[in-house]
Write a protein that holds these residues in place. Structure first.
Motif, PDB file in Angstrom:
ATOM      1  N   LEU A 203       0.859  -1.182   0.000  1.00  0.00           N
ATOM      2  CA  LEU A 203       0.000   0.000   0.000  1.00  0.00           C
ATOM      3  C   LEU A 203       0.893   1.229   0.000  1.00  0.00           C
ATOM      4  O   LEU A 203       1.827   1.323   0.791  1.00  0.00           O
ATOM      5  CB  LEU A 203      -0.897   0.011   1.249  1.00  0.00           C
ATOM      6  CG  LEU A 203      -1.727  -1.252   1.502  1.00  0.00           C
ATOM      7  CD1 LEU A 203      -2.475  -1.119   2.810  1.00  0.00           C
ATOM      8  CD2 LEU A 203      -2.685  -1.499   0.366  1.00  0.00           C
ATOM      9  N   ASP A 204       0.597   2.166  -0.903  1.00  0.00           N
ATOM     10  CA  ASP A 204       1.400   3.387  -0.964  1.00  0.00           C
ATOM     11  C   ASP A 204       1.255   4.153   0.352  1.00  0.00           C
ATOM     12  O   ASP A 204       0.145   4.502   0.745  1.00  0.00           O
ATOM     13  CB  ASP A 204       0.921   4.251  -2.137  1.00  0.00           C
ATOM     14  CG  ASP A 204       1.881   5.391  -2.429  1.00  0.00           C
ATOM     15  OD1 ASP A 204       2.456   5.928  -1.466  1.00  0.00           O
ATOM     16  OD2 ASP A 204       2.064   5.740  -3.602  1.00  0.00           O
ATOM     17  N   PRO A 205       2.390   4.380   1.045  1.00  0.00           N
ATOM     18  CA  PRO A 205       2.293   4.982   2.384  1.00  0.00           C
ATOM     19  C   PRO A 205       1.720   6.388   2.379  1.00  0.00           C
ATOM     20  O   PRO A 205       1.326   6.886   3.428  1.00  0.00           O
ATOM     21  CB  PRO A 205       3.749   4.994   2.859  1.00  0.00           C
ATOM     22  CG  PRO A 205       4.568   4.908   1.625  1.00  0.00           C
ATOM     23  CD  PRO A 205       3.763   4.104   0.649  1.00  0.00           C
ATOM     24  N   ARG A 206       1.678   7.057   1.234  1.00  0.00           N
ATOM     25  CA  ARG A 206       1.155   8.413   1.214  1.00  0.00           C
ATOM     26  C   ARG A 206      -0.325   8.494   0.859  1.00  0.00           C
ATOM     27  O   ARG A 206      -0.881   9.565   0.753  1.00  0.00           O
ATOM     28  CB  ARG A 206       1.974   9.282   0.264  1.00  0.00           C
ATOM     29  CG  ARG A 206       3.330   9.688   0.836  1.00  0.00           C
ATOM     30  CD  ARG A 206       4.278  10.096  -0.258  1.00  0.00           C
ATOM     31  NE  ARG A 206       4.334   9.032  -1.248  1.00  0.00           N
ATOM     32  CZ  ARG A 206       3.616   9.024  -2.351  1.00  0.00           C
ATOM     33  NH1 ARG A 206       2.870  10.032  -2.656  1.00  0.00           N
ATOM     34  NH2 ARG A 206       3.696   8.003  -3.169  1.00  0.00           N
ATOM     35  N   PHE A 207      -0.930   7.340   0.633  1.00  0.00           N
ATOM     36  CA  PHE A 207      -2.342   7.326   0.270  1.00  0.00           C
ATOM     37  C   PHE A 207      -3.187   6.982   1.486  1.00  0.00           C
ATOM     38  O   PHE A 207      -2.848   6.082   2.248  1.00  0.00           O
ATOM     39  CB  PHE A 207      -2.588   6.273  -0.818  1.00  0.00           C
ATOM     40  CG  PHE A 207      -2.226   6.731  -2.205  1.00  0.00           C
ATOM     41  CD1 PHE A 207      -1.248   7.686  -2.404  1.00  0.00           C
ATOM     42  CD2 PHE A 207      -2.869   6.190  -3.311  1.00  0.00           C
ATOM     43  CE1 PHE A 207      -0.914   8.112  -3.683  1.00  0.00           C
ATOM     44  CE2 PHE A 207      -2.540   6.611  -4.594  1.00  0.00           C
ATOM     45  CZ  PHE A 207      -1.563   7.565  -4.782  1.00  0.00           C
ATOM     46  N   LYS A 208      -4.278   7.685   1.629  1.00  0.00           N
ATOM     47  CA  LYS A 208      -5.237   7.291   2.652  1.00  0.00           C
ATOM     48  C   LYS A 208      -6.013   6.085   2.129  1.00  0.00           C
ATOM     49  O   LYS A 208      -6.022   5.821   0.917  1.00  0.00           O
ATOM     50  CB  LYS A 208      -6.214   8.435   2.927  1.00  0.00           C
ATOM     51  CG  LYS A 208      -5.590   9.593   3.671  1.00  0.00           C
ATOM     52  CD  LYS A 208      -6.622  10.686   3.858  1.00  0.00           C
ATOM     53  CE  LYS A 208      -6.018  11.852   4.611  1.00  0.00           C
ATOM     54  NZ  LYS A 208      -6.930  12.991   4.661  1.00  0.00           N
TER      55      LYS A 208
ATOM     56  N   ASP B  13      -8.043   6.851  -0.812  1.00  0.00           N
ATOM     57  CA  ASP B  13      -7.291   6.997  -2.069  1.00  0.00           C
ATOM     58  C   ASP B  13      -6.873   5.646  -2.618  1.00  0.00           C
ATOM     59  O   ASP B  13      -6.874   5.419  -3.826  1.00  0.00           O
ATOM     60  CB  ASP B  13      -6.045   7.860  -1.831  1.00  0.00           C
ATOM     61  CG  ASP B  13      -6.400   9.227  -1.294  1.00  0.00           C
ATOM     62  OD1 ASP B  13      -7.364   9.813  -1.809  1.00  0.00           O
ATOM     63  OD2 ASP B  13      -5.723   9.695  -0.358  1.00  0.00           O
TER      64      ASP B  13
ATOM     65  N   GLU C  99      -9.864   4.107  -4.094  1.00  0.00           N
ATOM     66  CA  GLU C  99     -10.391   4.877  -5.221  1.00  0.00           C
ATOM     67  C   GLU C  99      -9.511   4.688  -6.459  1.00  0.00           C
ATOM     68  O   GLU C  99      -9.992   4.745  -7.588  1.00  0.00           O
ATOM     69  CB  GLU C  99     -10.445   6.364  -4.849  1.00  0.00           C
ATOM     70  CG  GLU C  99     -11.235   7.192  -5.840  1.00  0.00           C
ATOM     71  CD  GLU C  99     -11.073   8.675  -5.612  1.00  0.00           C
ATOM     72  OE1 GLU C  99     -10.049   9.058  -5.019  1.00  0.00           O
ATOM     73  OE2 GLU C  99     -11.944   9.440  -6.019  1.00  0.00           O
ATOM     74  N   GLU C 100      -8.215   4.451  -6.201  1.00  0.00           N
ATOM     75  CA  GLU C 100      -7.249   4.325  -7.302  1.00  0.00           C
ATOM     76  C   GLU C 100      -7.723   3.369  -8.410  1.00  0.00           C
ATOM     77  O   GLU C 100      -7.773   3.759  -9.576  1.00  0.00           O
ATOM     78  CB  GLU C 100      -5.894   3.888  -6.711  1.00  0.00           C
ATOM     79  CG  GLU C 100      -4.787   3.716  -7.718  1.00  0.00           C
ATOM     80  CD  GLU C 100      -4.083   5.013  -8.070  1.00  0.00           C
ATOM     81  OE1 GLU C 100      -4.571   6.083  -7.647  1.00  0.00           O
ATOM     82  OE2 GLU C 100      -3.063   4.952  -8.769  1.00  0.00           O
TER      83      GLU C 100
ATOM     84  N   TYR D 141      -4.192   6.478   7.214  1.00  0.00           N
ATOM     85  CA  TYR D 141      -3.060   6.097   6.377  1.00  0.00           C
ATOM     86  C   TYR D 141      -2.680   4.657   6.728  1.00  0.00           C
ATOM     87  O   TYR D 141      -2.953   4.202   7.842  1.00  0.00           O
ATOM     88  CB  TYR D 141      -1.873   7.019   6.642  1.00  0.00           C
ATOM     89  CG  TYR D 141      -2.038   8.386   6.048  1.00  0.00           C
ATOM     90  CD1 TYR D 141      -1.761   8.595   4.700  1.00  0.00           C
ATOM     91  CD2 TYR D 141      -2.465   9.462   6.815  1.00  0.00           C
ATOM     92  CE1 TYR D 141      -1.921   9.841   4.136  1.00  0.00           C
ATOM     93  CE2 TYR D 141      -2.625  10.709   6.261  1.00  0.00           C
ATOM     94  CZ  TYR D 141      -2.345  10.894   4.919  1.00  0.00           C
ATOM     95  OH  TYR D 141      -2.507  12.123   4.363  1.00  0.00           O
TER      96      TYR D 141
ATOM     97  N   HIS E 170      -0.037   3.352   7.716  1.00  0.00           N
ATOM     98  CA  HIS E 170       0.767   3.142   8.921  1.00  0.00           C
ATOM     99  C   HIS E 170      -0.065   3.235  10.191  1.00  0.00           C
ATOM    100  O   HIS E 170       0.413   2.930  11.274  1.00  0.00           O
ATOM    101  CB  HIS E 170       1.934   4.130   8.964  1.00  0.00           C
ATOM    102  CG  HIS E 170       1.518   5.548   9.090  1.00  0.00           C
ATOM    103  ND1 HIS E 170       1.262   6.151  10.302  1.00  0.00           N
ATOM    104  CD2 HIS E 170       1.298   6.495   8.162  1.00  0.00           C
ATOM    105  CE1 HIS E 170       0.899   7.386  10.107  1.00  0.00           C
ATOM    106  NE2 HIS E 170       0.898   7.631   8.811  1.00  0.00           N
ATOM    107  N   MET E 171      -1.339   3.660  10.043  1.00  0.00           N
ATOM    108  CA  MET E 171      -2.212   3.729  11.213  1.00  0.00           C
ATOM    109  C   MET E 171      -3.037   2.457  11.365  1.00  0.00           C
ATOM    110  O   MET E 171      -3.910   2.385  12.225  1.00  0.00           O
ATOM    111  CB  MET E 171      -3.133   4.949  11.093  1.00  0.00           C
ATOM    112  CG  MET E 171      -2.377   6.270  11.038  1.00  0.00           C
ATOM    113  SD  MET E 171      -3.303   7.545  10.188  1.00  0.00           S
ATOM    114  CE  MET E 171      -4.112   8.319  11.565  1.00  0.00           C
TER     115      MET E 171
END
Lengths: 469, 352, 366
Positions: free
Chosen positions: C111-116, C119, C122-123, C160, C162-163
Motif C-alpha cells: 500500500l502506498d504509504p502516502r495514500f489514505k 485513495d 479509489e485508485e 493512512y 501506517h495507522m
C-alpha cells in the motif's frame, strides 16, 4: 489520465490544511512569501536602484553612513533625522538674507549640512556669506566668498565636509580647545578629530577629542550681496541625518533598504532558477537511471561520480574571472553542476521504490507506466527533491555573496553579496557600521531559514510516516 | 584482484579524470589571455632587440631583421599553433606545475615572480589556519555530539540541535564580519586585521600569530562545530537504537561504555568521513573568511590577485592548487572510509 | 467437469541475470534462471488451487505470469479461454486487469504509504473509470470495506496505512482487489507476514468470499497446512516444476512424492499431547540454485530414496492412485516413507528413537 479536477482540488486543500499545522514551516513559509512579495514590488518599492547602484548622483541627497531609523530604540542616544529644506524659513529682502532654523535636540547632531544656493543677478560678481549661529550665541562663518555670475545666474554648493567646511570647523574647535588648554603645543590634528560634530558641539575641553552635542536652536544664514532674486528651485539646505530610512545608508550614501529589496529579488531569481533546474534535472537523471537499470544505470552513475568530484568553487572563480562577472554565469555553472548530488539520492530512492510492492500492485490494478511514475514514484521522490532543492537556494545565494567579496561581484545588479562585499571593501567592520553588515547578512539568514524550515515542513506533509514522530 | 585495491584504482582514475576536466577548463579559458600576454612580452623583446641593432644598417635591413626576430619569438611562444594544441600544451603545463609568472611587480611579498613561489609563500598559512580549525572543530564537535546523544531529548540536546541547524546555514565569512565588529571594533580585544604578519622571531612571533589567528579560528570553529555535533549526535542516536546496542545495555554494560565503546566503533567511519568532506566543501567559505580577516593565505592572495592586480596566472595557479587539494582530500576521505569500515566494500557492486 | 479458468501448458519463464558493465566487456555468457520450467495445470471455476513450495521454487513467478506482470518465455497460458501470453495491447491488458487481481505478501509495502485508505481504494476505480462522481465511488468503497469487515467504513476511510494493523492492511489490499469485481485472485502468501493470531481471520474472510461473490483463488504459500482450509486442488512446486498435484485432501493425506511428504513432515504437530516427539525432516540441505537445475529428477540431490535412474531420467507424471492425483516421481506409489521420530523425556532430553513407516497408498480416512 483520469485524474479529475475536484480530486486535485481536494488533495491540495487537505495538504494545505496539514501544512498549516506545522508551526516552524508556517514561519518559514511566511518569510518566503514576504521576500517574494517585496521582490515582485521592487520596481515600485525601490525605483531607480538596479542600474544606478554605482552612480553617486543617484544618492547625492542622502546622508553618509547613517544608521537605520530604529537605531534610537535599541542603542543609547538620539540621532538627528535626515532633514531636507526645500524652502527657507525667513527672507530678509533688505540684505537679501535667507535663514534656516534648525532645532537640534539630538545626542548625535546632523552629520553634515549641505547648502545649495542659486539665484539671479545683474552684476558680474556677488559676495556670498554662509554662517551658522549657535544656541550659545557663537557664530561660525563658513563662507565668505566672491562668486562670479555667468549669464545672469549663479549656483553655489557648500558642505561641512568640503575642505572649506572642515577648515572652518577645525578652526572653531581649535580656538575653543586653546581656551581650555592654552599650553597645549600639540593639539589633536584634523585627521583624528570627529570634525563634522564640532559645529554642533558644546564649548568644553572635549570639543576636539570627544565632542558632546549642544542642543538648542541653530540658525543657518545665507547672505548674497548683490543678488536680485534667489532661485527657489536651486536653493535648498540638507541637514543630513545620523539616521536614515529602514536600513540606513552606506559610506557612499546608498540607501541600503533599496538595495536590500533588489537583493531579495536577485536571491530568489538565482536561487529559484538553480533549484528548479536542479530538481528537474536530478529527477530526470535519477529516475532514468533507476528505471532503466542495467548498463544505462552503470554508465550514468559513473558519469555522476565524476561530476561529484568536481569542486564548484574554483570553477566559479575561474569562469567568472575569465568570461565575465555576471550572476548568469554563476547560475549557468550551478545549473550544470548543481543537480549531481540530488540525482544520486533520487536514483537510490527510486530503486527502493521500484522494489516496493505497491508499485507492482498499482501495475496489477491496471495502472500505466506513466500513472505509476506520476502517482506513486514522483510523489514519493518529490519531497526529497524539493527539500534538497530548497536547501540549494541559500547555498547558491551564499556562494554568489562569497564570490562578490572575492571581487567577482556582478556590477550590473544589486545583491546582498555585493552590499556585503562593499561593506568589506570600505571597512564597515572597523568603522562600526553594523547595519551595513548585519542587514544584508540577515537577508541571507532569513532566506536560509525560510527555505530550510519550509522544506522540512513540506517533507512532513507529503510523507505522512514522518508526521508521527 | 582484491576488492579494496580495485576500489582504490577506480577512485584514483576518477580523481585524475576530475583533475583533467578542471585543468582543461582552466586551459581553455586561459589560452586567449595567455596569447595576449605573450604578445606583450614579444613586443618588449623586439623593442629591446631593435635598440641593440648596429646603427650602420639601412632602414630596410633593420625592418627585415626585426620581422625575422619577431617571427622567431612568435614561433617560440607558439602563437600560431592551432587552438587545441595551445589548450593541450597549457593543460600539460598546469598538470606539471609549470604555472608561469605573475604579472604583479610586487610578487605579493614572495621572493620571485613564479606563481609556484608565490603560492608556496601563502599556502602554509591557509593550511595552518584551516587544519587547526578542522582539528578543533572535529574533536569538539564529536565530543559535543556524543554528550548530546547521551542526554538525547533533553533541553540541552534540543538547544544543540537548533544551534547546529542555525549556524550550519550561515555564511562563515559573514559571521567573521560580525566577530570583527564585536571583538575588534566594540570590545577592542583583537586586532581587526591579521596583516601584516609579525616580523619578530621566536616567542614573540608565535604570540603574534596566535593573536592574529584567534578571531578567524574562532569563527571557523563556531560556524562548523554545531553542524558537526548535530551530525554526530544523529548518527550515534540512530546506532543506539540497534539491537546489538540494546543487547549490550541489557547485559548491564554501563551507558558510558556503550556509547564510547560499542557505538563509536560503528559510528566512527561515517562521522570522520563526513567531517572531512564537509571541511573540504567549506574551502570556498574559508578562503573568503581569510579575506574578511586579512589573513594572508590563499583566499587573501586570490582576492588581491583579482581585485588589485588582475593577475591571471596567479588566479589560475590558485584555482589549480585548490582543485588539486580538493581532489586529493576527497580521495583520502573515500579511502579512509573503506579503511575504517571493513564491512563496506565500497564501489564493488553487488551482483544480483 | 467444471469450466477451466486458468489453463497452463508447458509454461516456461527464464530470467537473465543482469550483468555488470565489466562482465559485459569481458563477454561472460549471461546466466539464466529457469524460474518456471514447463509446468501444466488447470484451475477450474470456483475451485481454488493452492501452489506450495519452498521460497525460490518459482511459485510467485507463476502468480506474476498469470497476472501478466511479467512476460512468459514460452508455453501456453489461457485465462478464461483467452491466450494471455500475447496480451500486448495496453487496452486489452487493462481490461484483463478487471478479471484477475492479486493480493501481495507484505501488506506493509503493497500500500502506498502516502495514500489514505480512501485513495487506495479509489485508485482502481479511477484507473478503470468506474463511478461517475465522488459520491458514487464513495459508495462502492464503503461496500468494499464492509465486504472485508472493516466497519464502520467512515472510521477507516481517512486513515493512512501506517495507522492500521497488519491484518487490517491486508483486508484493505483484499478490498482493493474486490472493488474491481474480479473472477480470479492470485493470493501470494497473503498471511505469511501477519501475526499468527490474525491469520485465521484473514483466511476465513478469503474463504467466505468464495461463496459470497463467486471468487476463484490461486493461493500461493509455503505453509502446506493452510491449504486444506479453502482450496480444492493443490500443486507442489520444486525448482520451477510442479512435482505433484491433485485434489487437496488426496495429496495431503496420501503424498506420492517424497518432497510432498517432506513438506508435510515439517508441519508442526497441532496436538499438544504429541509435543513430546520431534520429527526428523527427511530431506537435507538447501534448494539448489535456479541457474543450475540438477539433471534427471530435479529432486534427486536431496531425495533420501533416490536411485540411479533418478539421476539419469527425467520422471514423467504418474497416476498410481485416484483420478487427477499426479506425481513426477519414478517410484510414485511404490515408496515406503519413513520418518524418524525422537521421543523426549520430561526433562527435554532424547529418550529414544522410533521409526514410523507408512505403506504405499492408503485410503484417506474421511
Amino acid at each position: 489520465m483520469s485524474i479529475r479536477i475536484d480530486d486535485i482540488k481536494e488533495r491540495a486543500l487537505s495538504m494545505m490544511k496539514e501544512f498549516k499545522g506545522q508551526r516552524m514551516g508556517m514561519i518559514g513559509f511566511s518569510i518566503i512569501i514576504f521576500l517574494l512579495a517585496i521582490s515582485l514590488l521592487s520596481p515600485w518599492l525601490a525605483p531607480d536602484t538596479d542600474g544606478q547602484w554605482a552612480n553617486p548622483g543617484r544618492w547625492e541627497d542622502n546622508p553618509r553612513s547613517a544608521a537605520p531609523n530604529w537605531a534610537d530604540y535599541i542603542l543609547p542616544g538620539t540621532r538627528a533625522p535626515h532633514d531636507i529644506r526645500e524652502d527657507y524659513d525667513e527672507l530678509d529682502r533688505t540684505f537679501m538674507t535667507i535663514k534656516y532654523v534648525y532645532e537640534n535636540e539630538y545626542d548625535y547632531p546632523p552629520s553634515d549640512i549641505t547648502v545649495f544656493v542659486s539665484g539671479t543677478s545683474s552684476e558680474s560678481r556677488i559676495r556670498l556669506y554662509i554662517d551658522l549661529i549657535r544656541p550659545d550665541g557663537e557664530n561660525i562663518l563658513f563662507v565668505d566668498e566672491s562668486v562670479s555670475i555667468t549669464n545672469g545666474t549663479f549656483s553655489y554648493r557648500f558642505s561641512l565636509r568640503s575642505s572649506a567646511g572642515r577648515d572652518r570647523s577645525y578652526d572653531f574647535g581649535l580656538n575653543a580647545h586653546r581656551d581650555f588648554f592654552p599650553d597645549d603645543l600639540t593639539p589633536p590634528d584634523r585627521e583624528s578629530v570627529n570634525i563634522q560634530m564640532v559645529p554642533f558641539a558644546k564649548l568644553n575641553e572635549n570639543i576636539l577629542l570627544d565632542p558632546e552635542s549642544l542642543k538648542g536652536t541653530y540658525t543657518l544664514e545665507v547672505e548674497a550681496v548683490g543678488i536680485d532674486e534667489y532661485d527657489d528651485e536651486g536653493t535648498r539646505v540638507l541637514f543630513r541625518g545620523m539616521k536614515y530610512g529602514l536600513m540606513g545608508t552606506d559610506s557612499n550614501r546608498k540607501n541600503l533598504a533599496l538595495g536590500w529589496v533588489h537583493g531579495a529579488k536577485y536571491a530568489l531569481i538565482i536561487g529559484g532558477i538553480v533549484s528548479l533546474s536542479s530538481i528537474s534535472i536530478a529527477l530526470l537523471y535519477g529516475m532514468t537511471s533507476a528505471y532503466y537499470g542495467g548498463w544505462v544505470d552503470e554508465i550514468m552513475q559513473r558519469a555522476n561520480e565524476i561530476l561529484l568530484g568536481i569542486p564548484i568553487f574554483p570553477i566559479l572563480v575561474i569562469t567568472m574571472y575569465a568570461i565575465g562577472r555576471s550572476i548568469w554565469i554563476l547560475v549557468l555553472i550551478y545549473v550544470i553542476l548543481g543537480w549531481r548530488g540530488l540525482a544520486k539520492i533520487i536514483r537510490a530512492r527510486g530503486i527502493q521504490i521500484r522494489q516496493d510492492t505497491y508499485v507492482e500492485a498499482a501495475q496489477s490494478l491496471g495502472s500505466s507506466g506513466g500513472r505509476v511514475i506520476t502517482r506513486h514514484m514522483i510523489p514519493q521522490l518529490l519531497p526529497y527533491a524539493i527539500a534538497e532543492g530548497a536547501l540549494m537556494i541559500p547555498m547558491v545565494v551564499i556562494a554568489e555573496a562569497g564570490l562578490s567579496v572575492l571581487g567577482l561581484a556582478d556590477p550590473t545588479v544589486v545583491t546582498w553579496g555585493r552590499m556585503l562585499s562593499e561593506a568589506n571593501q570600505y571597512h564597515a567592520t572597523i568603522s562600526g557600521l553594523w547595519w551595513w553588515i548585519l542587514l544584508p547578512g540577515l537577508g541571507l539568514t532569513l532566506l536560509g531559514f525560510g527555505f530550510i524550515t519550509t522544506g522540512m515542513a513540506l517533507e512532513r506533509v507529503v510523507n505522512p510516516k514522518m508526521r508521527q514522530r | 584482484m582484491p576488492a579494496s585495491l580495485k576500489y582504490f584504482i577506480l577512485r584514483s582514475i576518477n580523481a585524475v579524470i576530475v583533475l583533467f576536466i578542471v585543468v582543461l577548463i582552466i586551459a581553455f579559458l586561459y589560452s586567449d589571455m595567455a596569447d595576449r600576454m605573450a604578445e606583450g612580452r614579444i613586443a618588449d623583446e623586439v623593442r629591446a632587440y631593435a635598440g641593440g641593432l648596429p646603427t650602420e644598417l639601412t632602414q630596410e635591413q633593420r625592418s627585415q631583421l626585426i620581422r625575422e626576430e619577431r617571427a622567431r619569438l612568435e614561433e617560440i611562444h607558439g602563437l600560431h599553433d592551432p587552438f587545441y594544441e595551445k589548450v593541450f600544451r597549457r593543460t600539460w603545463d598546469t598538470f606539471t606545475f609549470r604555472l608561469g609568472e605573475s604579472n604583479s611587480r610586487t610578487y605579493y611579498g614572495a621572493s620571485d615572480a613564479r606563481v609556484t613561489t608565490i603560492i608556496q609563500h601563502y599556502l602554509p598559512r591557509t593550511i595552518l589556519l584551516f587544519t587547526t580549525a578542522a582539528v578543533i572543530s572535529i574533536l569538539l564537535g564529536i565530543g559535543m555530539g556524543l554528550k548530546a546523544a547521551q542526554v538525547a531529548g533533553t533541553k540541552v540536546d534540543k538547544a544543540l540541535s537548533i544551534f547546529g541547524i542555525l549556524t550550519a546555514s550561515l555564511p562563515m565569512w559573514w559571521v567573521g564580519m560580525l566577530v570583527i565588529l564585536i571583538f575588534a571594533f566594540s570590545l577592542g580585544w583583537f586586532p581587526a586585521a591579521s596583516y601584516p604578519f609579525p616580523t619578530e622571531t621566536g616567542y614573540e612571533y608565535y604570540k603574534g600569530v596566535l593573536i592574529r589567528m584567534a578571531m578567524p579560528l574562532a569563527t571557523i570553529v563556531f560556524v562548523s562545530v554545531g553542524g558537526r555535533a548535530w551530525a554526530t549526535r544523529n548518527m550515534v542516536t540512530s546506532i543506539l537504537q540497534d539491537d546489538y546496542i540494546m543487547a549490550a545495555r541489557a547485559k548491564g554494560i554501563p551507558e558510558r561504555k556503550v556509547i564510547y565503546g560499542h557505538t563509536l566503533k560503528t559510528a566512527a567511519p561515517p562521522i570522520v568521513t563526513s567531517a572531512i568532506l564537509s571541511f573540504l566543501l567549506s574551502i570556498g567559505g574559508a578562503m573568503i573568511t581569510e579575506v574578511i580577516f586579512n589573513w594572508p593565505g590563499m583566499g587573501y592572495l586570490l582576492r588581491t590577485a583579482i581585485f588589485a592586480e588582475s593577475d591571471m596566472p596567479v588566479i589560475m595557479g590558485i584555482v589549480y592548487i585548490t582543485t588539486l587539494l580538493w581532489v586529493v582530500g576527497y580521495l583520502l576521505a573515500d579511502m579512509l572510509y573503506g579503511f575504517l569500515d571493513p564491512r563496506v566494500e565500497v564501489g564493488a557492486e553487488k551482483k544480483v | 467437469m467444471p469450466k477451466s479458468i486458468v489453463k497452463a501448458r508447458n509454461l516456461k519463464k527464464e530470467f537473465i541475470i543482469v550483468q555488470s558493465f565489466i562482465d559485459k566487456i569481458q563477454r561472460k555468457p549471461p546466466l539464466k534462471v529457469r524460474a518456471v520450467d514447463g509446468i501444466d495445470f488447470d484451475i477450474y471455476d470456483k475451485k481454488s488451487m493452492a501452489l506450495v513450495g519452498e521460497s525460490g521454487c518459482g511459485k510467485t513467478t507463476v502468480g506474476k505470469l498469470i497476472m501478466k506482470l511479467i512476460d512468459t518465455t514460452s508455453g501456453k497460458l489461457e485465462v478464461k479461454g483467452h491466450n494471455i501470453t500475447k496480451l500486448d495491447d495496453p487496452r486489452k491488458l487493462k481490461a484483463y486487469r478487471r478479471t484477475a487481481q492479486m493480493i501481495y505478501q507484505d501488506p506493509f509495502s503493497s500500500l502506498d504509504p502516502r495514500f489514505k485508505v480512501f485513495d487506495i481504494l479509489e485508485e482502481p476505480l479511477l484507473i478503470h473509470g468506474i463511478g461517475s462522481s465522488m459520491k458514487e465511488r464513495r459508495k462502492m468503497i464503503d461496500k468494499a470495506l464492509e465486504e472485508v469487515r472493516l466497519t464502520p467504513p467512515e472510521e477507516f476511510i481517512d486513515r493512512y496505512p501506517h495507522m492500521l494493523s497488519g491484518g487490517q492492511r491486508q483486508r484493505i489490499a483484499i478490498a482493493r482487489c474486490l472493488i474491481l469485481n474480479p473472477d480470479f485472485i492470485v493470493a501470494d502468501e497473503p498471511v505469511s507476514m501477519l501475526d499468527v493470531s490474525v491469520r485465521a481471520e484473514v483466511l476465513n474472510l478469503m474463504k467466505d468470499l468464495i461463496d459470497k461473490i463467486d471468487l476463484t483463488y490461486l493461493y500461493i504459500t509455503h505453509d502446506i497446512s493452510t491449504t486444506r482450509f479453502f482450496t480444492d486442488h493443490i500443486g507442489v512446486m520444486y525448482l520451477g516444476d510442479i512435482v505433484e498435484q491433485g485434489p487437496t485432501g488426496q495429496v495431503l493425506d496420501n503424498p506420492l512424492h517424497p518432497y510432498t511428504q517432506a513438506l508435510l513432515t515439517a508441519v508442526p504437530e497441532p496436538e499438544p499431547d504429541r509435543l513430546d516427539r520431534i520429527k526428523e525432516i527427511p530431506i537435507k540441505g538447501e534448494i539448489p540454485s535456479g541457474t543450475n537445475v540438477p539433471g534427471g529428477c530435479r529432486f534427486h540431490t536431496r531425495c533420501p530414496y533416490a536411485k540411479v535412474i533418478c539421476k539419469k531420467k527425467v520422471p514423467k507424471n504418474k497416476q498410481p492412485g485416484k483420478q487427477g492425483h499426479l506425481a513426477k516421481c519414478h517410484f510414485a506409489g511404490e515408496i515406503e516413507f519413513k520418518v524418524k521420530v525422537k521421543k523426549l523425556a520430561d526433562d527435554g532430553k532424547v529418550a529414544g528413537e522410533e521409526i514410523i513407516k507408512f505403506s504405499k497408498i492408503t485410503e484417506s480416512e474421511e
